[in-house]
Design an enzyme around this catalytic site. Structure first.
Site, short mmCIF file in Angstrom:
data_model
loop_
_atom_site.label_atom_id
_atom_site.label_comp_id
_atom_site.label_asym_id
_atom_site.label_seq_id
_atom_site.Cartn_x
_atom_site.Cartn_y
_atom_site.Cartn_z
N ASP A 78 0.81 -1.21 0.00
CA ASP A 78 0.00 0.00 0.00
C ASP A 78 0.85 1.27 0.00
O ASP A 78 0.45 2.28 -0.58
CB ASP A 78 -0.92 0.00 1.22
CG ASP A 78 -2.16 -0.85 1.00
OD1 ASP A 78 -2.13 -1.69 0.08
OD2 ASP A 78 -3.16 -0.68 1.72
N LYS A 121 -4.15 -6.15 2.67
CA LYS A 121 -5.25 -6.95 2.13
C LYS A 121 -4.96 -8.44 2.10
O LYS A 121 -5.87 -9.25 1.97
CB LYS A 121 -5.59 -6.49 0.70
CG LYS A 121 -6.73 -5.52 0.60
CD LYS A 121 -6.61 -4.34 1.53
CE LYS A 121 -5.44 -3.48 1.16
NZ LYS A 121 -5.11 -2.44 2.13
N CYS A 191 4.89 -2.19 8.36
CA CYS A 191 5.28 -0.87 8.89
C CYS A 191 4.93 -0.73 10.37
O CYS A 191 3.89 -1.19 10.82
CB CYS A 191 4.64 0.22 8.05
SG CYS A 191 5.21 0.20 6.33
N GLU A 442 -6.94 4.30 -0.52
CA GLU A 442 -6.51 4.89 0.74
C GLU A 442 -5.95 6.28 0.44
O GLU A 442 -5.36 6.50 -0.63
CB GLU A 442 -5.40 4.06 1.39
CG GLU A 442 -5.88 2.82 2.08
CD GLU A 442 -4.76 2.10 2.81
OE1 GLU A 442 -5.10 1.19 3.58
OE2 GLU A 442 -3.58 2.44 2.61
N SER A 468 -5.43 5.12 5.19
CA SER A 468 -4.42 4.22 5.71
C SER A 468 -4.52 4.19 7.22
O SER A 468 -4.94 5.16 7.86
CB SER A 468 -3.03 4.71 5.29
OG SER A 468 -2.03 4.09 6.05
#
Length: 554
Positions: A78, A121, A191, A442, A468
């Protein structure tokens, strides 16, 4: 065994010849076939270490007497997909992952499955597949990234995005931004804050589909490899006991997961994913339930972006199980549910302690008496919209201001960078929903730009798209019905007043019903942005964000 359909009997002689072509022995064929779904790739930092996790799982399966067979799952990063057309291809992969895993598992008649995801996802997509296929299944993620460090200050991906906003506001130089980008993401792993990937890995643990530590043990720790081996061994026990995903993912288990979600202050994307996974398990989790859970669940953690602590800190404090132990002090969890340990949640929580009350607040001293997420309703969002209230500044919990209307994320970013957004504004981004996007992008870029320019305590943003997990501030997403379906967000005009009251769970466009009806008569839905390929098919099948953006094939 299910795999007997492809390896036992005279009619299966051709099948066995193909197994022999793989180099498999008779002895291996006599054991249960365990499919290992690995989302290893070389483009997602959270997945670059999954080859090692996969090998550790294989070792565990072999140690416990199974035959491990690895096959892949796709994944989108992402962060790399953010802010351009690539983000349209993020949420939509959830269904591709579920569909392709179902196909592989049933076509080859695996007896059991081990799922190895890590990022956004991929986790819910594999949970959806697990519920569909319903053979004994267990999860082990790749683990979170360590936080960065720049001149003694801890950093992460969200601070990196905000640095870009600070640069455009003249608060940082290009050289300073480069220093940030070299320090923000120092290791492999998902992250480091409580973003969507880590939220879903923690939810998976809370749901009972993974062993303790799945959500929090850092990717670089050897304990992560030991957990993977233990997971490989545990799947053989689940197979022997015939404990399947739908035995674990019960209605009570989903309620537990929602409560843990609220206590942790997880990403708003869980409000899309938990209902979608529950749907595959034959259980209805509605958006309306979120406020019920939030009302009774204290918020115990403030990890980035809500605070200055990170996943590695949560792990040292005892992780998800320590949070559940705190919640259990007030009987907020159903501890009779079965889990992937082969034991009940109550048995798993025996002896679990909160090791750091600064990271995991004791339930008697929470950050707030209500949970991390709130669902707002009003004439602009009659089916609801979602905000991560634990990451909203106190002065923005109630806000009223003029609408600044944009029909895409791209228009919005340009306006923010050009200095056209001022204190008090309510930014409205529409036609970015599941159908209208398509793909429900996002929007970390605009929210981070607002934060980086110092406007996050004076400007709100609402959208039929999503955010996000790294987003902070009064960022309200999932507005339903979306603009492309004729939702009232499509009727907002520049300068209209919008009122936001997060504690009361209300959001209103201060325009009369008569005026909205008059506007509706002249409203024309824009032409679809994408008219070919997978996104075209997705747009035709996807439902509202209020339903989890699931696909309907009727």
């Amino acid at each position: 065994m299910k795999s007997d359909n492809v390896k036992t009997g005279i009619q299966q002689a051709p099948h066995r010849s193909l197994f022999y072509a793989l180099g498999m022995t008779k002895e291996e064929m006599q054991r249960p076939l365990v499919g290992i779904v690995s989302s290893y790739n070389e483009i997602i930092p959270g997945h670059m270490n999954l080859d090692k996790i996969t090998e550790a799982v294989r070792t565990g399966v072999l140690m416990a007497g199974g035959t491990p067979i690895v096959f892949p799952s796709i994944g989108v990063c992402d962060g790399i997909a953010m802010g351009h057309e690539g983000m349209k291809y993020s949420l939509v992969t959830r269904d591709l992952i579920a569909d392709s895993t179902e196909c592989m598992a049933l076509a080859h008649q695996f007896d059991a499955l081990v799922m190895i995801p890590n990022c956004d996802k991929i986790v819910p997509g594999l949970l959806m597949a697990a519920a569909r296929v319903n053979v004994p299944t267990i999860f082990v993620s790749g683990g979170p990234m360590l936080s960065g460090n720049l001149s003694g200050k801890r950093t992460c991906l969200s601070s990196m995005f905000e640095a870009v906003g600070a640069y455009h506001a003249g608060k940082m130089t290009g050289e300073q931004v480069e220093e940030y980008e070299m320090a923000a993401c120092p290791t492999c792993g998902s992250c480091s804050g409580m973003y969507t990937a880590n939220s879903m890995n923690c939810v998976t643990e809370a749901l009972g589909m993974a062993l303790r530590g799945n959500g929090t043990i850092p990717a670089v720790m050897s304990a992560r490899l030991r957990l993977a081996k233990q997971t490989g061994m545990k799947i053989m026990e689940l197979l022997e006991k015939n404990i399947r995903p739908r035995d674990i993912m019960t209605e009570a288990a989903f309620h537990n997961a929602e409560i843990v979600d609220m206590a942790l202050g997880c990403s708003t994307n869980t409000m899309l994913h938990i209902p979608a996974v529950a749907h595959e398990a034959g259980i209805k989790i509605s958006l309306d339930m979120a406020n019920e859970y939030s009302a009774k669940t204290p918020n115990l953690c403030h990890l980035a972006p809500a605070g200055s602590t990170f996943m590695e800190d949560l792990d040292r404090a005892g992780g998800v199980h320590a949070v559940m132990a705190e919640l259990n002090k007030k009987g907020l969890l159903d501890t009779n549910v079965m889990t992937a340990t082969g034991k009940t949640l109550g048995e798993n929580l025996e002896g679990v302690k909160n090791l750091d009350p600064e990271i995991i607040r004791p339930i008697e001293n929470p950050y707030s008496p209500s949970g991390g997420i709130a669902v707002l309703k009003g004439n602009i969002a009659p089916e609801g919209c979602v905000v991560k209230q634990s990451a909203v500044a106190p002065e923005m919990m109630v806000h009223q201001g003029p609408a600044r209307v944009f029909n895409s994320e791209d228009e919005t970013i340009k306006a923010i960078i050009d200095g056209k957004i001022v204190s008090g504004d309510v930014i409205v981004i529409r036609y970015e929903g599941p159908k209208g996007g398509p793909g429900m992008r996002e929007m970390l870029n605009p929210t981070s730009a607002i934060a980086g320019m110092g406007l996050d305590t004076t400007v709100a943003l609402i959208t039929d798209g999503r955010f996000s997990g790294a987003t902070r501030g009064a960022s309200i997403g999932h507005v339903s019905p979306e603009a492309a379906l004729g939702g009232n967000i499509a009727l907002v005009r520049e300068g209209d007043t919008i009122s936001i009251d997060i504690p009361s769970c209300k959001i209103e466009l201060l325009v009369s019903d008569a005026e909205l009806e008059a506007r509706r008569k002249t409203w024309i839905c824009p032409e679809p942005r994408i008219k070919t390929g997978y996104l075209q098919r997705y747009a035709k099948l996807v439902t509202s964000a209020a339903q989890g953006a699931i696909l309907e094939y009727r």
